[in-house]
Every structure is written in C-alpha cells, then in structure tokens.
Design a protein around this motif. Structure first.
Motif, PDB file in Angstrom:
ATOM      1  N   VAL A 150       5.669  -2.798  -0.509  1.00  0.00           N
ATOM      2  CA  VAL A 150       4.927  -2.901   0.749  1.00  0.00           C
ATOM      3  C   VAL A 150       3.442  -2.871   0.410  1.00  0.00           C
ATOM      4  O   VAL A 150       3.006  -2.086  -0.443  1.00  0.00           O
ATOM      5  N   ARG A 151       2.639  -3.721   1.058  1.00  0.00           N
ATOM      6  CA  ARG A 151       1.191  -3.778   0.791  1.00  0.00           C
ATOM      7  C   ARG A 151       0.440  -2.803   1.693  1.00  0.00           C
ATOM      8  O   ARG A 151       0.643  -2.783   2.907  1.00  0.00           O
ATOM      9  N   SER A 152      -0.424  -2.017   1.080  1.00  0.00           N
ATOM     10  CA  SER A 152      -1.279  -1.103   1.835  1.00  0.00           C
ATOM     11  C   SER A 152      -2.685  -1.138   1.221  1.00  0.00           C
ATOM     12  O   SER A 152      -3.051  -2.131   0.581  1.00  0.00           O
ATOM     13  N   PHE A 153      -3.450  -0.072   1.388  1.00  0.00           N
ATOM     14  CA  PHE A 153      -4.828  -0.078   0.883  1.00  0.00           C
ATOM     15  C   PHE A 153      -5.280   1.342   0.553  1.00  0.00           C
ATOM     16  O   PHE A 153      -4.667   2.327   0.968  1.00  0.00           O
ATOM     17  N   ALA A 154      -6.355   1.415  -0.202  1.00  0.00           N
ATOM     18  CA  ALA A 154      -7.060   2.678  -0.440  1.00  0.00           C
ATOM     19  C   ALA A 154      -8.536   2.420  -0.192  1.00  0.00           C
ATOM     20  O   ALA A 154      -8.991   1.269  -0.241  1.00  0.00           O
ATOM     21  N   VAL A 155      -9.278   3.472   0.100  1.00  0.00           N
ATOM     22  CA  VAL A 155     -10.719   3.342   0.323  1.00  0.00           C
ATOM     23  C   VAL A 155     -11.461   3.901  -0.884  1.00  0.00           C
ATOM     24  O   VAL A 155     -11.241   5.044  -1.280  1.00  0.00           O
ATOM     25  N   VAL A 156     -12.308   3.073  -1.473  1.00  0.00           N
ATOM     26  CA  VAL A 156     -13.186   3.510  -2.564  1.00  0.00           C
ATOM     27  C   VAL A 156     -14.610   3.364  -2.054  1.00  0.00           C
ATOM     28  O   VAL A 156     -15.100   2.251  -1.854  1.00  0.00           O
TER      29      VAL A 156
END
Length: 505
Positions: free
Chosen positions: A5-11
C-alpha cells in the motif's frame, strides 16, 4: 504473498513516498512493524487489530510482518494505521490490489474503524501530484487542506469499511472538488486605532513595503505591541502559492484550527521561549515559530527578556529566509521567510531616556548594560529599521481625529510591491530587502546629492559594508513608496534616520 500500500512520510515539510509492505506467513500469530517506526507507529498494531475486527472483518491468525520502506526514513505518527490495515486485509484477499497503486493512503484508525484526521496531509497531496498518482485517500477531516492542490482526486473516507468498499469497486465515492480559497477576511484591528505615533506608523509602512525588519524601543505603554499587531493589516493579501506554502507548515505542525492559512501569520512567542521553540527541532524535528511565521510576521515583545542563545539562533533565518536543523536523527530545512518586528524597553524599569515629571529611571548603568546585552550587535545589524516610540502625550489622547486606515496604507504598500515584482521578475528575489550586492549596484541608482550624503554618513557614522547595503536597500523602498526611479537625498536621509542608536551609553 507481499501486499503493498502506498503512503507517505514528512521530512521537514515535504512529503516522501513510503511503501507499506505486509507479509502474512507461517509462524506464531502476531504483528511486527519494521522500518524505523516511532512509538506511535509501533502501537498501531493494537489499534489496527481492533479496527479490523470491529469493522466485521476476520483478523488473520498468522505471523504478520509490516515493513515501512525506505527503512532509513523515520516514520512518525498515526497516519500508517489505515494503510497497515489495508495491507493486512489485502494479504487475506479481502482487498483487491487493482486500485491501490493509484492512490496515496493515510489515516488514523479508531477502535471502531473510524478514520481520524492526521498531520501533513497537504504534503501528501503535493507528493501525489508530483509523483503522478491518480489521487489520495484521506480522512474527511483533512479534505479542506488536501483540496488546495489541483490535478488529483481527493477521496474522503469516514471509516475502514468505506475504504475497503471503494477499493473493491463496491462503493462509489465522489472526489472532493478543488478548494476555492476565500481570501476575503476582516481584521479586528486597524491602523486608525492608533493615536499619534506618526514616525512609527511610517516605519511600519516602509517595513511592509520592502519586507524589512523593524526594532522599536520605548517606555511601557507607549503602544509598541499595538503597532506590531497592526503590521499584517497593511501587508498585501497572500498569493495562492504563499497560502499553500504556509498551510503546509501548519499542517505538518498539526495546527488544524488555522488551516487553510489565508491571513498572513502573526506569531508572538513569549519571552521565555526556548531556542527549539523559536527555531524548531526537538525529538521529531518540527517547525518552530520562525517557520510558523513564514510569509508573515514574527513579533518578539520584550526582546531583551529572551534568552541570548534563542536570539542568536535567529541569525540564519534572518539572513537566508530558511532554517536548517541538524540532529543525530537527521537534518531538515524549514522555510522561514518572515518579517521580524522586535520591541524592547530601554532598561529594566523602562524609562531610561524617556523620563518626565511622573517617571524617572532607577536603573544603574550596569543594570542597563546587562539588560540590553542579550541583544547582540550582529542581530541588531540584521534589522533595517530602528525607531524610538515615546509615550503618547495626554493632549493627543483626547484628540478624536482618526489617522489613516490600514486599507489606505495597504494600497501604497501594494503599489510598492508591484514595482518590486516588475523589477525582480527575472530574479529569484521578490523584495528590496532580499537584494544582494549585485542587485544593489544594478537597481539602487543615486542622484549626485544623495551619493554625497551617503558617503558623508559612511565616514561620520562608521557604517560597515553590511550597514551600507542596508541603507541603500531601505532607501530603495522609500523611493518606491514615493514612485521615484532615482534615489534622492531625501530618501537617503530618511533611511539614515532609521539607523540604530547606542542603547547602553
């Protein structure tokens, strides 16, 4: 079988794609999460299990391994609950994979399967557009900020059952339309509220026109805070690009009540604020007050009461318009292009240099030196406009005549901004205060008398190279407000009148 599943992180404030890989295989039943998760992510396995069962789905009695890739990016928060749940259901053949590669998915799960609001969804929406995803599946509470980005589908969901039904083709969810930003707003304060203080109001106008920093010194009750709070009222409305930039920072910080940010921010941290609170950082590398002030105003009231280390940390953002924070866990860069307005009393009692028949200074020279010593020369040198704000006389307070409104002053400021926009259209700067040496030489043309006055001031006042440049940039803004292409003697004289005075002697 590995289900992805595609998700994200915040940098920093930017989104990074994260693949949530789930493998359900042989072994003792249980769930293991790897890929540099923090405590909130590790705890998600309990929330996810309860949400799946309470939504009416069977939970696999297998050993479940969840990998959050790339493994060298720290994963924080509760945003992975929903993609982990979908991965587990997918590994049990309860979610079809056909649509999954089209969407970035994120959301917090409650124990009953409801999908809750999360931080940083605007960064995810921007990432989805940049990476060519069809859209993003988000909690209903995040729709308003996600729809600021055009060109992608924003699918709002309430609970886990809705998401599964949508992905399996059993439920049609109408994508939310692009959010039309309403830039119409009213301020609760206005420049016309301020009695007298004509020099201070003029200084605020120049600061707003050229994006210059401002320092005010005066006795208690002279109106320094009132003046500072009215600076946003004379600044031009934010462009759509500025609104998205600023909202992204507030989204990452979790300040949902102010999203979307359509008014220029006004941040006034307490004088006890730490360096981390001002600059940003901490264990999770979050934006500080300088970044929350991006495209707006940072007001430091009682500047001399702040910790010296906190004030010294302002050097980089004041000079560069961004702040870089390095920790053992990583390095991030936050935008921090703000207008600084600082105010201070002249001494601990507040009346040094402003004595009258009712007030006199009781501070010794050593007390004054210690009080103002926290404000270093390099910090003061980064502030273009320095003014004194004396107490308003009683006869002026009785005067019922009102001054210029913020709207009228804002019109002149906008005109000056338009001049600068045309001037710098081929450059990477927007305001006179951002000019470097090359731009100063190109755009700050002086008439003969103006050049003579400036040369004389350099010798008399001992201006440094930086101070010399700041006088020219400030005089350029003053000339723009008057509609003059050439910098005249009058413009130079006014710019020199805003140079700092010796606060100690």
């Amino acid at each position: 079988m590995v289900f992805t599943v595609r998700s994200f992180a915040v940098v920093g404030v930017d989104g990074v794609e994260v693949k949530v890989e789930v493998d359900a295989g042989r072994g003792l039943p249980g769930t293991v999460i790897v890929g540099l998760p923090d405590s909130a992510v590790k705890e998600s396995k309990e929330r996810v299990k309860a949400a799946i069962v309470n939504s009416g789905y069977p939970f696999p009695t297998k050993k479940i391994v969840v990998n959050l890739a790339p493994a060298d990016v720290k994963k924080e928060g509760t945003l992975y609950d929903l993609p982990i749940a979908l991965g587990i259901l997918g590994s049990a053949n309860l979610v079809f994979p056909e649509k999954l590669n089209d969407y970035i998915i994120a959301g917090e799960l409650g124990l009953k399967g409801e999908v809750g609001r999360i931080k940083g969804i605007l960064s995810a929406a921007i990432l989805a557009k940049e990476k060519g995803f069809k859209g993003i599946i988000v909690p209903e509470g995040n729709v308003e900020e996600a729809t600021l980005i055009d060109g992608i589908e924003v699918i709002p969901v309430k609970n886990l059952v809705e998401v599964v039904s949508f992905l399996n083709g059993d439920l049609e969810i109408e994508p939310a339309g692009k959010k039309e930003i309403d830039t119409k707003y009213e301020f609760e304060v206005d420049m016309s509220d301020i009695v007298g203080q004509y020099q201070a109001k003029r200084a605020l106008e120049i600061a707003a026109a050229g994006h210059h920093n401002l320092f005010m010194i005066g006795p208690p009750g002279s109106g320094k805070t009132m003046l500072a709070r009215r600076l946003p009222t004379i600044m031009p409305p934010m462009s759509e690009e500025e609104i998205v930039e600023t909202t992204k920072i507030y989204s990452v910080a979790g300040l949902f009540s102010e999203i979307p940010v359509v008014k220029r921010p006004f941040r006034a941290p307490h004088s006890g604020a730490s360096e981390v609170a001002l600059i940003g950082g901490g264990a999770s590398l979050k934006p500080g007050e300088v970044s929350l002030s991006h495209n707006g105003v940072l007001f430091l009231d009682e500047m001399a009461e702040f910790k010296r280390s906190a004030l010294e940390a302002l050097r980089q953002p004041l000079e560069d318009g961004f702040v870089t924070i390095s920790r053992a866990s990583g390095t991030v860069t936050f935008p921090a292009n703000f207008s600084l307005v600082a105010a201070s009393n002249p001494c601990p009692c507040g009346f040094r240099g402003f004595e009258d028949e009712n007030h006199y200074c009781k501070c010794s020279p050593s007390q004054v030196k210690k009080y103002l010593g926290k404000i270093s020369g390099p910090i003061m040198d980064r502030i273009d406009i320095h003014i004194t704000v004396p107490a308003v006389k009683p006869e002026e307070l009785k005067n019922k005549k009102t001054g210029e409104t913020s709207e009228k002053i804002r019109e002149r400021v906008i005109s000056a901004h338009e001049i600068q926009k045309r001037r710098f259209e081929d450059l990477k700067i927007n305001f006179n205060s951002q000019m470097g040496r090359r731009e100063i030489l190109q755009f700050c043309k002086l008439e003969g008398e103006a050049e003579e006055l400036l040369n004389s001031a350099v010798k008399t006042l001992g201006l440094s190279a930086r101070a010399y440049g700041r006088v020219l940039k400030l005089s350029r803004t003053i000339a723009d407000l008057s509609g003059s292409d050439l910098i005249t003697r009058v413009h130079i004289a006014e710019a020199l009148s805003y140079r700092p005075v010796d606060l100690v002697n």
